[in-house]
Scaffold this motif. Structure first.
Motif, PDB file in Angstrom:
ATOM      1  N   MET A   1      15.156  22.446   4.593  1.00 34.38           N
ATOM      2  CA  MET A   1      14.076  21.923   5.400  1.00 34.38           C
ATOM      3  C   MET A   1      13.179  23.050   5.916  1.00 34.38           C
ATOM      4  O   MET A   1      11.974  22.912   5.956  1.00 34.38           O
ATOM      5  CB  MET A   1      14.667  21.113   6.557  1.00 34.38           C
TER       6      MET A   1
ATOM      7  N   ASP B   1      15.843  34.338   0.748  1.00 34.89           N
ATOM      8  CA  ASP B   1      16.585  33.165   1.197  1.00 34.89           C
ATOM      9  C   ASP B   1      17.753  32.875   0.264  1.00 34.89           C
ATOM     10  O   ASP B   1      18.858  32.604   0.721  1.00 34.89           O
ATOM     11  CB  ASP B   1      15.649  31.960   1.282  1.00 34.89           C
TER      12      ASP B   1
ATOM     13  N   ILE C   1      11.623  33.241  -1.011  1.00 38.50           N
ATOM     14  CA  ILE C   1      12.641  32.514  -1.771  1.00 38.50           C
ATOM     15  C   ILE C   1      13.732  33.466  -2.248  1.00 38.50           C
ATOM     16  O   ILE C   1      14.920  33.149  -2.197  1.00 38.50           O
ATOM     17  CB  ILE C   1      11.993  31.744  -2.933  1.00 38.50           C
TER      18      ILE C   1
ATOM     19  N   ILE D   1       6.820  27.042   3.410  1.00 36.94           N
ATOM     20  CA  ILE D   1       5.890  26.930   2.291  1.00 36.94           C
ATOM     21  C   ILE D   1       4.682  26.086   2.687  1.00 36.94           C
ATOM     22  O   ILE D   1       3.548  26.392   2.311  1.00 36.94           O
ATOM     23  CB  ILE D   1       6.611  26.378   1.047  1.00 36.94           C
ATOM     24  N   THR D   2       4.887  25.045   3.485  1.00 39.93           N
ATOM     25  CA  THR D   2       3.775  24.227   3.966  1.00 39.93           C
ATOM     26  C   THR D   2       2.844  25.044   4.856  1.00 39.93           C
ATOM     27  O   THR D   2       1.613  24.947   4.732  1.00 39.93           O
ATOM     28  CB  THR D   2       4.301  23.006   4.736  1.00 39.93           C
TER      29      THR D   2
ATOM     30  N   ARG E   1      12.715  25.891   4.451  1.00 34.55           N
ATOM     31  CA  ARG E   1      11.965  26.400   3.301  1.00 34.55           C
ATOM     32  C   ARG E   1      10.697  25.576   3.080  1.00 34.55           C
ATOM     33  O   ARG E   1       9.619  26.130   2.857  1.00 34.55           O
ATOM     34  CB  ARG E   1      12.833  26.379   2.049  1.00 34.55           C
ATOM     35  N   VAL E   2      10.803  24.267   3.173  1.00 32.81           N
ATOM     36  CA  VAL E   2       9.640  23.390   2.991  1.00 32.81           C
ATOM     37  C   VAL E   2       8.621  23.633   4.102  1.00 32.81           C
ATOM     38  O   VAL E   2       7.406  23.687   3.843  1.00 32.81           O
ATOM     39  CB  VAL E   2      10.075  21.905   2.963  1.00 32.81           C
ATOM     40  N   LEU E   3       9.078  23.823   5.323  1.00 25.90           N
ATOM     41  CA  LEU E   3       8.188  24.080   6.446  1.00 25.90           C
ATOM     42  C   LEU E   3       7.429  25.394   6.253  1.00 25.90           C
ATOM     43  O   LEU E   3       6.210  25.451   6.457  1.00 25.90           O
ATOM     44  CB  LEU E   3       8.976  24.104   7.754  1.00 25.90           C
TER      45      LEU E   3
ATOM     46  N   CYS F   1       2.379  28.247   4.678  1.00 25.66           N
ATOM     47  CA  CYS F   1       1.662  29.155   3.775  1.00 25.66           C
ATOM     48  C   CYS F   1       0.503  28.440   3.081  1.00 25.66           C
ATOM     49  O   CYS F   1      -0.590  29.001   2.956  1.00 25.66           O
ATOM     50  CB  CYS F   1       2.605  29.735   2.732  1.00 25.66           C
TER      51      CYS F   1
ATOM     52  N   VAL G   1       5.639  33.904  -1.021  1.00 19.89           N
ATOM     53  CA  VAL G   1       6.609  32.835  -1.278  1.00 19.89           C
ATOM     54  C   VAL G   1       7.745  33.335  -2.164  1.00 19.89           C
ATOM     55  O   VAL G   1       8.913  33.006  -1.928  1.00 19.89           O
ATOM     56  CB  VAL G   1       5.906  31.604  -1.887  1.00 19.89           C
TER      57      VAL G   1
END
Length: 70
Positions: free
Chosen positions: A1, A56, A53, A7-8, A3-5, A10, A49
């Protein structure tokens, strides 16, 4: 979750930067300069990104291997 936040965030920053370059900034009159800045923004986004990643997934692999070997 998380990670999605990240990237969003960015992507939102990229859209804002591109808006600033193409719409809001009146000093950049040349299309070639605008294209150069656009490519730099997108390149920086991809590098950021990819580093996130990589770090992470590296952290997940280290914690999983530590749990296997007590």
């Amino acid at each position: 979750m998380v990670r999605v936040l990240i990237i969003t965030i960015c992507i939102v920053c990229d859209v804002w930067f591109l808006h600033q370059i193409w719409i809001a900034e009146r000093n950049l009159r040349s299309t070639s300069v605008k294209l150069l800045w656009t490519l730099l923004v997108l390149l920086f986004h991809v590098i950021t990104v990819a580093i996130y990643i990589f770090l992470d997934t590296t952290g997940e692999n280290n914690s999983n291997s530590e749990n296997l070997n007590p």
